[in-house]
Each structure stands twice: as structure tokens, then as C-alpha cells.
Design an enzyme around this catalytic site. Structure first.
Site, short mmCIF file in Angstrom:
data_model
loop_
_atom_site.label_atom_id
_atom_site.label_comp_id
_atom_site.label_asym_id
_atom_site.label_seq_id
_atom_site.Cartn_x
_atom_site.Cartn_y
_atom_site.Cartn_z
N GLY A 226 -11.78 -8.17 13.67
CA GLY A 226 -12.90 -9.00 13.26
C GLY A 226 -13.80 -9.30 14.45
O GLY A 226 -13.80 -8.55 15.44
N THR A 230 -14.03 -15.08 16.63
CA THR A 230 -12.82 -15.39 15.85
C THR A 230 -11.57 -14.97 16.63
O THR A 230 -10.57 -15.70 16.66
CB THR A 230 -12.84 -14.65 14.48
OG1 THR A 230 -14.14 -14.77 13.92
CG2 THR A 230 -11.82 -15.22 13.53
N GLU A 248 -8.67 -6.43 17.64
CA GLU A 248 -9.72 -5.39 17.60
C GLU A 248 -11.02 -6.12 17.27
O GLU A 248 -11.19 -6.59 16.14
CB GLU A 248 -9.41 -4.35 16.52
CG GLU A 248 -8.10 -3.60 16.73
CD GLU A 248 -8.11 -2.76 18.00
OE1 GLU A 248 -9.20 -2.38 18.45
OE2 GLU A 248 -7.02 -2.51 18.53
N CYS A 282 -17.80 -0.92 13.17
CA CYS A 282 -17.68 -1.42 14.54
C CYS A 282 -17.99 -0.31 15.55
O CYS A 282 -18.28 -0.58 16.71
CB CYS A 282 -16.29 -1.98 14.78
SG CYS A 282 -15.00 -0.81 14.34
N GLU A 461 -4.63 0.21 18.53
CA GLU A 461 -3.99 0.60 17.28
C GLU A 461 -3.85 2.12 17.27
O GLU A 461 -4.29 2.79 18.18
CB GLU A 461 -4.84 0.12 16.09
CG GLU A 461 -4.98 -1.39 16.03
CD GLU A 461 -5.68 -1.88 14.77
OE1 GLU A 461 -6.80 -1.42 14.50
OE2 GLU A 461 -5.09 -2.72 14.07
P1 NDP Z 1 -14.75 -12.33 11.27
O1 NDP Z 1 -14.19 -12.52 12.61
O2 NDP Z 1 -15.69 -13.34 10.73
O3 NDP Z 1 -13.59 -12.24 10.18
C1 NDP Z 1 -12.53 -11.31 10.27
C2 NDP Z 1 -11.36 -11.83 9.47
O4 NDP Z 1 -10.90 -13.03 10.07
C3 NDP Z 1 -11.72 -12.19 8.03
O5 NDP Z 1 -10.61 -11.93 7.20
C4 NDP Z 1 -11.98 -13.67 8.14
O6 NDP Z 1 -11.84 -14.34 6.93
C5 NDP Z 1 -10.91 -14.08 9.12
N1 NDP Z 1 -11.15 -15.32 9.83
C6 NDP Z 1 -12.34 -15.93 10.10
N2 NDP Z 1 -12.12 -17.09 10.80
C7 NDP Z 1 -10.79 -17.19 10.97
C8 NDP Z 1 -9.93 -18.14 11.62
N3 NDP Z 1 -10.43 -19.20 12.23
N4 NDP Z 1 -8.62 -17.92 11.62
C9 NDP Z 1 -8.11 -16.82 11.03
N5 NDP Z 1 -8.84 -15.90 10.39
C10 NDP Z 1 -10.17 -16.07 10.37
O7 NDP Z 1 -15.37 -10.88 11.24
P2 NDP Z 1 -16.15 -10.18 10.05
O8 NDP Z 1 -15.31 -10.17 8.81
O9 NDP Z 1 -17.52 -10.76 9.99
O10 NDP Z 1 -16.19 -8.68 10.55
C11 NDP Z 1 -17.16 -8.18 11.38
C12 NDP Z 1 -16.65 -8.10 12.81
O11 NDP Z 1 -15.51 -7.28 12.87
C13 NDP Z 1 -17.65 -7.48 13.74
O12 NDP Z 1 -17.68 -8.21 14.94
C14 NDP Z 1 -17.07 -6.10 14.00
O13 NDP Z 1 -17.45 -5.51 15.21
C15 NDP Z 1 -15.62 -6.38 13.95
N6 NDP Z 1 -14.87 -5.16 13.70
C16 NDP Z 1 -14.14 -4.63 14.71
C17 NDP Z 1 -13.45 -3.44 14.53
C18 NDP Z 1 -12.61 -2.86 15.62
O14 NDP Z 1 -11.81 -1.99 15.30
N7 NDP Z 1 -12.73 -3.28 16.85
C19 NDP Z 1 -13.52 -2.73 13.24
C20 NDP Z 1 -14.32 -3.39 12.26
C21 NDP Z 1 -14.97 -4.56 12.49
P3 NDP Z 1 -13.08 -14.52 5.91
O15 NDP Z 1 -13.97 -13.34 6.02
O16 NDP Z 1 -12.39 -14.58 4.62
O17 NDP Z 1 -13.73 -15.79 6.30
#
Ligand code: NDP
Length: 480
Positions: A226, A230, A248, A282, A461
Site C-alpha cells: 500500500g 500507511t 511493499e 505501482c 516478495e
Molecule cells: P493504502 O496505504 O491507503 O491502503 C493499503 C491497504 O492498507 C488497504 O487495504 C487499506 O485499507 C489498508 N490500510 C489503510 N490504513 C491502514 C491502517 N492504519 N492500518 C492497517 N491497514 C490500513 O494504499 P492504497 O490502497 O491507496 O494503494 C495505493 C498505494 O499502494 C500506492 O502508494 C501504491 O504505490 C502502493 N502499491 C505498492 C505496490 C508495491 O508492490 N510496492 C503495489 C501496488 C500498490 P482500506 O483501503 O480499506 O482503507
């Protein structure tokens, strides 16, 4: 309205609170289902179920676990069309993309780790004639898996598959923004009779459900994909508890195009690496640096081809791009386009929302956008936008290209276009990025280490890296 369920201890169950969150179809801008608004109680039930299932699952042989996981893979394959449609409806991506990429990859993730675990070996070291060390790689316990919305089932299964194959039980939380295929995976588990409690899927938003999972004292390790902010929050909870973490995170990937590239190939792939999945991958390249000798030629061809992209109904096979995943994200991307203008950028194509007719009239669509005239230090070029927005900028030397590539806090992926072997290797050696593509993009081999440097993450990963992460090495030294 259809209500999704949590999948805990082998059964579909409602959230303890009885509360639900709206789930939107982004191409229509309307609510089409309801998601459990789960919290501490649901997570506790799921973690307890996973803990109870751990002794049984972790002591199956690798072959037995493999057989179970292959059942998931095979069933995903049988339901590929249904899952692809669901993914498209939930996320806004074109159905053809979910059919060709997302769902086949979810199937392959399970198949890859189901077969990989059969070949996962551990080391032994002959220390002296009568001394031997060998290393056990044991399942750890309850693995927490949290995934984002951009490649929903693809990234969800990328964590779950190695965690299960290695012998852990799992509590997984998909993004609240795209929960549907995770729900369908619960149904698949029930259809194939997957052992109760081994995989638990709990829905809800990050601050409630995600936070409850991260803070649960009885999880043993966590794999998260994510945003970087976060990831930092999660690390601040788990690091003092000394729990294993794989993070990641975000990226701001450079795409570096040298004068001597194969022009047509570089152009064709750059169109994809910029705007595939509405730029919400990403690994998409969002900072495009073009060597001065071909700058104008490449810019003009890139702008012309991009301006012909059809942004349309995700169900239409001719739509090159679908909808942006959610209203807040759509607004965020548009706000970055405005910021780019304020920072002095020139919009060469795109730069605006697309308003479609008919059932998509309230959908969240944005035209693919190319911006010129910004320097590398401005916010547009430093912050992750995660949408169909790229900037272009010329450079002269390979040393300058390295400096530009490395000038953000991220280091996830970089793409290099050159026919010169020495130049490509100079870049590969010096660009600080976990993944380097030379004359290609998103050509994935599931055996390779996948992940980023700097603020793009911790750990890798893929392949053995994933199986090592999901196991605890224990060394045994024997003297006889
Ligand atoms: P977020 O960080 O907002 O969310 C990722 C996940 O974490 C979601 O399931 C979200 O829940 C959950 N989450 C949010 N806040 C918390 C918390 N405080 N504690 C625990 N879990 C939490 O990312 P996005 O979903 O907006 O995804 C986009 C991001 O992911 C971009 O920055 C992108 O670059 C990155 N990404 C990285 C990849 C990699 O392999 N490096 C691959 C794909 C994406 P919910 O959405 O339900 O609020």
C-alpha cells in the site's frame, strides 16, 4: 443490495457491528453493494480461528498443502470470466485487462507457490568431519496480509499464496475500495472445501479493520502492500513488538529513454507503462526522461498516440482505459493536474476529466495526461500521483539521467531504453531501484525478487524470497 460477508473459520459471516460500508462501481459512480464494516471483534474471531487451524495446517506435508492450494488455483481458472467482470466492476479497469492480466495472475500466484513449496529446500553445512549444521525453515504462525485496490485479487493472492504454501494460516484484509473478488475467493474456498480457519478474509476500512489486525497481539508477521504513509504507521506498531514485516510501498518511477533506443518499441511500451490500469500500477513510470537528441520527436509521437486513447466504459473491448478507482482518488489525481499547472507545467494532452454518456455519465474518468516544463524537484515530480499523469523532461548525459532517476525518496522500479549494452549496464548499476527493466516493462517472472528501495519498502516478495519471509529459519548443530 448485495451484502458481502467476512469469511471466518470456514463460514461466511456478517460483521459483529452489523454495520456496512458502501461499495461503489467507479464507472457509474454509484453504490452497488455493501461491505462489512469490521473492527476488533471480527479480527479477533479471525485471528483465533487462524490460530486454532495452525497446528493442523502447518503439519500437513508440502504435497498436501500444495494440493489444497492448487484447488483454489483451478477454481479461479474455471471462474475466470466471472471474476474478471467482478474485478472490472469493482475497480473500474477494463474487463479485457482483468481477463488478460489480473485474474490469470491470481490463478498463477496460487499455482506458482503451490508447486514452489515442493522445491523449497534448506541448507546444511558440514562444519567439521563430525559436525553438521542444518537449517529448518518452519512455518511461523498467523500471517496478516493487507493489500491495496489497484490490482485487487492479483496482489491479495500474491501474499496469501506463499503464506499458506509455507504452512502459515492467514487473516487477510483486502482494500475496502475493491473487496469483491476477495469475497468471491471466500466463496471459492467454501466450494472446494478448503480447511476451516486456514484462510480468513475480513473486510473493512484501514483505520478500523486494518488497524485492528495490525494491533492484534496474536499475529506473528505481516505482509503489507500500500502507500508509504500507511506503511510507516504499520511499522511503528510492529517494529517495537519485533514482528516480521514485509512492506511493499509507493513509487515515483523513472522511465529513461536514450537517443539510441529502438524508437517504436520504446514508444509503444511507454504508452503502456504510463497509462495501463489508468496509471494505477505501482510499477508505472510517471517521470519520463528523454535524451535531448530525440526529445521532440518522441514527445510529439507520444502525445499524438496518447491523445487517441479511448477512455470509456470498462465493458467496451475498445476502451483502452476505464475509470479511476474512487471519487476521492479521482479528485486527488485532478488536484495534482492543477498543482502541475500552478507549478508552471504545460499540459500537452489530457489534463481533464472525461464525461461519458449513458450509464457511465456519473463515472470517474480522466484523460491520459502528459505534462512538460516542470523541474525534477517540484511536488508534481516528487510525490506519487498514482493515476494517468506523467511528466516529460529532457536530459543530456547518462550521469544526469542517473541523478534524475535517483532524485526522489522512492526506489521501486525504473525502465531504461537503450540499444547500448554499456549504457544499460551503467544505468542498472547506478539507479537506486529494486526493479530495473531494460527495453521492456512489466515482464514479470514470479521467481525474481520483487520490491523497492528507500521509501518504496522493506523486504522482497516473489519466489524463494517470499517463502523465506513466511518461514522462520532455525539452525540445528549436531556433533557426533
Ligand atoms: P493504502 O496505504 O491507503 O491502503 C493499503 C491497504 O492498507 C488497504 O487495504 C487499506 O485499507 C489498508 N490500510 C489503510 N490504513 C491502514 C491502517 N492504519 N492500518 C492497517 N491497514 C490500513 O494504499 P492504497 O490502497 O491507496 O494503494 C495505493 C498505494 O499502494 C500506492 O502508494 C501504491 O504505490 C502502493 N502499491 C505498492 C505496490 C508495491 O508492490 N510496492 C503495489 C501496488 C500498490 P482500506 O483501503 O480499506 O482503507
Amino acid at each position: 443490495m448485495f451484502k458481502l460477508s467476512n469469511y471466518i473459520d470456514g463460514a461466511l459471516v456478517p460483521p459483529a457491528s452489523g454495520q456496512y460500508i458502501d461499495n461503489y462501481n467507479p464507472a457509474k459512480g454509484e453504490v452497488y453493494s455493501l461491505i462489512p464494516d469490521s473492527g476488533e471483534e471480527d479480527m479477533d474471531n479471525a485471528v483465533k480461528a487462524a490460530r486454532r487451524a495452525f497446528p493442523g495446517w502447518s503439519t500437513l506435508t508440502a504435497d498436501q498443502r500444495s494440493e489444497w492450494i492448487m484447488k483454489l488455483s483451478n477454481r479461479i481458472n474455471e471462474k475466470l470470466a466471472e471474476l474478471a467482470e467482478a474485478e472490472s466492476k469493482d475497480n473500474g479497469k477494463p474487463v479485457w485487462l482483468a481477463t488478460q492480466v489480473d485474474i490469470p495472475r491470481a490463478r498463477d500466484n496460487f499455482a506458482f507457490f503451490a508447486t514452489g513449496i515442493k522445491h523449497f529446500a534448506s541448507e546444511s553445512h558440514q562444519t567439521a568431519p563430525k559436525v553438521i549444521n542444518y537449517t529448518l525453515k518452519q512455518p511461523i504462525g498467523v500471517a496478516a496480509c493487507i493489500s491495496p485496490w489497484n490490482l485487487p485479487l492479483y496482489l491479495f493472492t500474491w501474499k496469501i499464496a506463499p503464506a499458506l504454501a509455507a504452512g502459515n494460516t492467514v487473516v487477510a484484509k483486502p482494500s475496502e475500495i475493491t473487496p469483491m473478488t476477495a469475497h468471491l475467493l471466500s466463496e471459492i474456498c467454501i466450494e472446494v472445501g478448503f480447511p476451516a480457519g486456514v484462510l480468513n478474509i475480513v473486510h473493512g476500512n484501514g483505520p478500523n479493520a486494518g488497524n485492528a489486525l495490525v494491533n492484534h497481539d496474536d499475529i506473528d508477521l505481516l505482509s503489507f502492500t500500500g502507500g508509504t504513509a500507511t506503511g510507516a504507521k504499520i511499522a511503528s506498531v510492529l517494529a517495537p513488538k519485533f514482528k516480521k514485516m514485509s512492506l511493499e510501498l509507493g513509487g515515483k518511477n523513472p522511465n529513461i529513454i536514450f537517443d539510441d533506443c529502438d524508437f517504436e518499441k520504446a514508444l509503444k511500451t511507454t504508452l503502456n507503462s504510463s497509462f495501463a490500469n489508468q496509471g494505477q500500477i505501482c510499477l508505472c513510470g510517471s517521470r519520463i526522461y528523454i535524451q535531448r537528441g530525440i526529445y521532440e520527436k518522441f514527445r510529439d509521437a507520444f502525445v499524438e498516440a496518447t491523445s487517441k486513447f479511448k477512455v470509456g466504459d470498462p465493458k467496451d473491448p475498445d476502451s483502452r482505459m476505464g475509470a479511476i478507482v474512487s471519487k476521492p482518488h479521482y479528485e486527488k489525481v485532478l488536484s495534482y493536474i492543477n498543482l502541475a499547472k500552478e507549478e508552471g507545467g504545460t499540459i500537452l494532452t489530457g489534463g481533464e476529466a472525461v464525461h461519458l454518456d449513458g450509464e457511465n455519465k456519473n463515472g470517474w474518468f480522466i484523460r491520459p495526461t502528459i505534462i512538460e516544463g516542470l523541474d525534477e524537484q517540484c511536488r508534481t515530480n516528487q510525490e506519487e500521483i498514482f493515476g494517468p499523469v506523467v511528466t516529460i523532461q529532457p536530459f543530456d548525459t547518462k550521469e544526469e539521467a542517473v541523478a534524475l532517476a535517483n532524485c526522489t525518496c522512492y526506489g521501486l522500479a525504473a525502465t531504461i531504453w537503450t540499444e547500448n549494452l554499456s549504457t544499460s549496464q551503467f544505468m542498472a548499476q547506478n539507479v537506486k531501484s529494486g526493479i530495473i527493466w531494460i527495453n521492456c516493462w512489466l515482464l514479470r517472472d514470479l521467481r525474481t525478487p520483487f520490491g523497492g528501495m528507500k521509501n518504496s519498502g522493506v523486504g522482497r516478495e516473489g519466489g524463494w524470497e517470499a517463502l523465506r519471509f513466511f518461514t522462520e529459519p532455525k539452525n540445528v548443530c549436531i556433533k557426533y
